[in-house]
Design an enzyme around this catalytic site. Structure first.
Site, PDB file in Angstrom:
ATOM      1  N   ARG A   1       3.995  -6.610   2.682  1.00 40.05           N
ATOM      2  CA  ARG A   1       4.272  -7.652   1.674  1.00 40.05           C
ATOM      3  C   ARG A   1       5.152  -7.089   0.572  1.00 40.05           C
ATOM      4  O   ARG A   1       6.115  -7.721   0.150  1.00 40.05           O
ATOM      5  CB  ARG A   1       2.964  -8.152   1.061  1.00 40.05           C
ATOM      6  CG  ARG A   1       2.129  -9.040   1.934  1.00 40.05           C
ATOM      7  CD  ARG A   1       0.910  -9.531   1.150  1.00 40.05           C
ATOM      8  NE  ARG A   1       0.083 -10.414   1.944  1.00 40.05           N
ATOM      9  CZ  ARG A   1      -0.912 -10.017   2.714  1.00 40.05           C
ATOM     10  NH1 ARG A   1      -1.194  -8.729   2.795  1.00 40.05           N
ATOM     11  NH2 ARG A   1      -1.625 -10.899   3.402  1.00 40.05           N
ATOM     12  N   ILE A   2       4.798  -5.908   0.094  1.00 45.13           N
ATOM     13  CA  ILE A   2       5.558  -5.320  -1.008  1.00 45.13           C
ATOM     14  C   ILE A   2       6.935  -4.895  -0.535  1.00 45.13           C
ATOM     15  O   ILE A   2       7.942  -5.116  -1.224  1.00 45.13           O
ATOM     16  CB  ILE A   2       4.789  -4.139  -1.622  1.00 45.13           C
ATOM     17  CG1 ILE A   2       3.466  -4.621  -2.224  1.00 45.13           C
ATOM     18  CG2 ILE A   2       5.640  -3.426  -2.673  1.00 45.13           C
ATOM     19  CD1 ILE A   2       2.498  -3.519  -2.580  1.00 45.13           C
TER      20      ILE A   2
ATOM     21  N   ALA B   1       2.782   3.078  -2.702  1.00 44.86           N
ATOM     22  CA  ALA B   1       1.881   2.566  -1.668  1.00 44.86           C
ATOM     23  C   ALA B   1       0.511   3.217  -1.816  1.00 44.86           C
ATOM     24  O   ALA B   1      -0.337   2.735  -2.574  1.00 44.86           O
ATOM     25  CB  ALA B   1       2.482   2.817  -0.290  1.00 44.86           C
ATOM     26  N   ARG B   2       0.281   4.295  -1.116  1.00 43.46           N
ATOM     27  CA  ARG B   2      -0.945   5.080  -1.223  1.00 43.46           C
ATOM     28  C   ARG B   2      -0.564   6.548  -1.192  1.00 43.46           C
ATOM     29  O   ARG B   2       0.336   6.961  -0.456  1.00 43.46           O
ATOM     30  CB  ARG B   2      -1.928   4.761  -0.093  1.00 43.46           C
ATOM     31  CG  ARG B   2      -2.576   3.395  -0.185  1.00 43.46           C
ATOM     32  CD  ARG B   2      -3.550   3.317  -1.365  1.00 43.46           C
ATOM     33  NE  ARG B   2      -4.257   2.040  -1.412  1.00 43.46           N
ATOM     34  CZ  ARG B   2      -3.869   0.988  -2.120  1.00 43.46           C
ATOM     35  NH1 ARG B   2      -2.728   1.074  -2.815  1.00 43.46           N
ATOM     36  NH2 ARG B   2      -4.568  -0.119  -2.137  1.00 43.46           N
TER      37      ARG B   2
ATOM     38  N   ASP C   1       3.706   6.743  -8.342  1.00 40.99           N
ATOM     39  CA  ASP C   1       2.681   5.955  -9.030  1.00 40.99           C
ATOM     40  C   ASP C   1       1.327   6.164  -8.379  1.00 40.99           C
ATOM     41  O   ASP C   1       0.310   5.795  -8.959  1.00 40.99           O
ATOM     42  CB  ASP C   1       3.051   4.468  -9.004  1.00 40.99           C
ATOM     43  CG  ASP C   1       2.124   3.634  -9.875  1.00 40.99           C
ATOM     44  OD1 ASP C   1       1.995   3.956 -11.074  1.00 40.99           O
ATOM     45  OD2 ASP C   1       1.525   2.672  -9.357  1.00 40.99           O
TER      46      ASP C   1
ATOM     47  N   GLU D   1      -6.250  11.254  -6.165  1.00 40.38           N
ATOM     48  CA  GLU D   1      -5.963  10.399  -7.321  1.00 40.38           C
ATOM     49  C   GLU D   1      -7.223  10.204  -8.141  1.00 40.38           C
ATOM     50  O   GLU D   1      -8.237   9.744  -7.594  1.00 40.38           O
ATOM     51  CB  GLU D   1      -5.431   9.054  -6.843  1.00 40.38           C
ATOM     52  CG  GLU D   1      -4.897   8.174  -7.965  1.00 40.38           C
ATOM     53  CD  GLU D   1      -4.218   6.926  -7.421  1.00 40.38           C
ATOM     54  OE1 GLU D   1      -2.970   6.886  -7.393  1.00 40.38           O
ATOM     55  OE2 GLU D   1      -4.956   6.013  -7.029  1.00 40.38           O
TER      56      GLU D   1
ATOM     57  N   HIS E   1      -0.865   4.962 -11.583  1.00 38.91           N
ATOM     58  CA  HIS E   1      -1.238   3.853 -10.687  1.00 38.91           C
ATOM     59  C   HIS E   1      -1.240   2.525 -11.442  1.00 38.91           C
ATOM     60  O   HIS E   1      -2.242   1.802 -11.457  1.00 38.91           O
ATOM     61  CB  HIS E   1      -2.619   4.115 -10.061  1.00 38.91           C
ATOM     62  CG  HIS E   1      -2.830   3.322  -8.794  1.00 38.91           C
ATOM     63  ND1 HIS E   1      -3.597   3.785  -7.757  1.00 38.91           N
ATOM     64  CD2 HIS E   1      -2.372   2.101  -8.401  1.00 38.91           C
ATOM     65  CE1 HIS E   1      -3.611   2.872  -6.776  1.00 38.91           C
ATOM     66  NE2 HIS E   1      -2.875   1.848  -7.146  1.00 38.91           N
TER      67      HIS E   1
END
Length: 335
Positions: A165-166, A245-246, A269, A274, A293
């Site tokens: 989607r992104i 993303a991740r 990000d 994390e 993030h």
């Protein structure tokens, strides 16, 4: 369904006012019977269980407990789960699909700020803005008439990893600019890439031929450390890697080693782990730009997620298809 079915919030208690400010809440309450003061953070809470007994719609968000078998047994009338956030992977259990629940997610609404953040970072990286800022800060002067070579966004080659989607929303946002956009995604064929207006490449070719590589693939076992030591070595000198993303998609030690050479830069990000440990070298490397993030919905952007759910509630009660229905089969390879 009745004219005003019973609905229940399931999320952290502080989130409903952020997602549903007065106007949105008024629209929601015109459609369903919902108590904004009763928010399920634990389905075992006695007051929550009483509400679950009659609830037909569950409006979930960040902090919602999983809709497990115990919750389903406590909610015999439940027909729909409308998620005011992105992924529902950690929220839904097999029993939800076996029950035949309608499931909707605001993932499309949450994709927009991530795509906007990424577009902004691409534009800034194309101007080498991060290094220029640091150089200006250190020198406290610059040559006003100097033309800086090898920067700019005209014809800049952008490599998008993943038509999520992104990823797709970012491709839309890139379209008005003078970029050359490539895509690597094993689930997209040549016709699909042509429809998106991008050049389809395999991952290695994309890494070799892009000035800026931006990662938008889902976090799955297949994509774990998708960008590792071998892949990073394929990047050309001066390439910028952007990850919104991740963190697990990029091998952190391998990225640190590559950044230490000074060949490439990174805008991150998300990271793995994390948050990063305080002594992570990524905090001090001049060619690593870190943000905590925040590319996803923040502040007033949360209202977009709430409005997405309100729209879905109204569709549900009109008996028309949900605009953002989650399909179980597609969920396996989604973010």
């Amino acid at each position: 369904m009745p004219q005003r079915p019973l609905a229940l919030f399931a999320m952290r208690a502080e989130n409903p006012p952020r997602l549903f400010p007065p106007g949105a809440l008024a629209r929601l309450r015109a459609s369903v019977d919902i108590d904004p003061a009763l928010v399920a953070e634990d389905f075992r809470d006695p007051r929550v269980r009483d509400a679950l007994a009659g609830a037909e719609i569950l409006i979930t968000g960040w902090g919602s407990p999983p809709v497990d078998d115990a919750a389903l047994r406590a909610a015999p009338r439940l027909r729909a789960v409308l998620h005011a956030a992105g992924s529902v992977k950690s929220l839904l259990t097999p029993g939800c699909w076996e029950r035949g629940l309608l499931v909707s997610s605001a993932a499309d609404a949450n994709a927009l700020p991530v795509a906007e953040y990424t577009l902004g970072m691409i534009m800034l990286a194309g101007k080498n803005l991060f290094a220029a800022r640091d150089g200006y800060r250190a020198a406290r002067t610059f040559a006003p008439a100097e033309i800086i070579p090898d920067i700019g966004n005209f014809g800049r080659r952008i490599g998008v990893v993943g038509a999520s989607r992104i990823g797709r929303r970012l491709i839309e946002l890139l379209r008005p600019f003078d970029f050359r956009v490539s895509l690597a995604d094993p689930y997209v064929d040549a016709a699909g890439a042509a429809a998106l207006g991008v050049t389809l490449r395999d991952l290695d070719d994309l890494l070799r031929t892009s000035d800026i590589v931006t990662v938008h693939a889902p976090a799955t076992p297949e994509t774990y450390k998708l960008i590792g030591r071998r892949e990073l070595a394929l990047l050309g000198d001066g390439t910028v890697l952007v990850n919104t993303a991740r963190g697990s998609l990029v091998d952190t030690p391998a990225l640190v080693a590559e950044l230490r050479t000074g060949r490439v830069s990174a805008v991150l990000d998300v990271t793995d782990p994390e948050p990063l440990p305080p002594d992570s070298p990524l905090f001090d490397l001049p060619n690593a730009f870190l943000t905590p993030h925040l590319a996803g919905s923040q502040g007033n952007e949360l209202r977009r997620l709430g409005l997405c759910v309100v729209d879905e509630v109204e569709r549900l009660l009109r008996g028309v298809p949900l605009a953002h229905r989650v399909d179980r089969a597609e969920l396996e390879r989604a973010a």
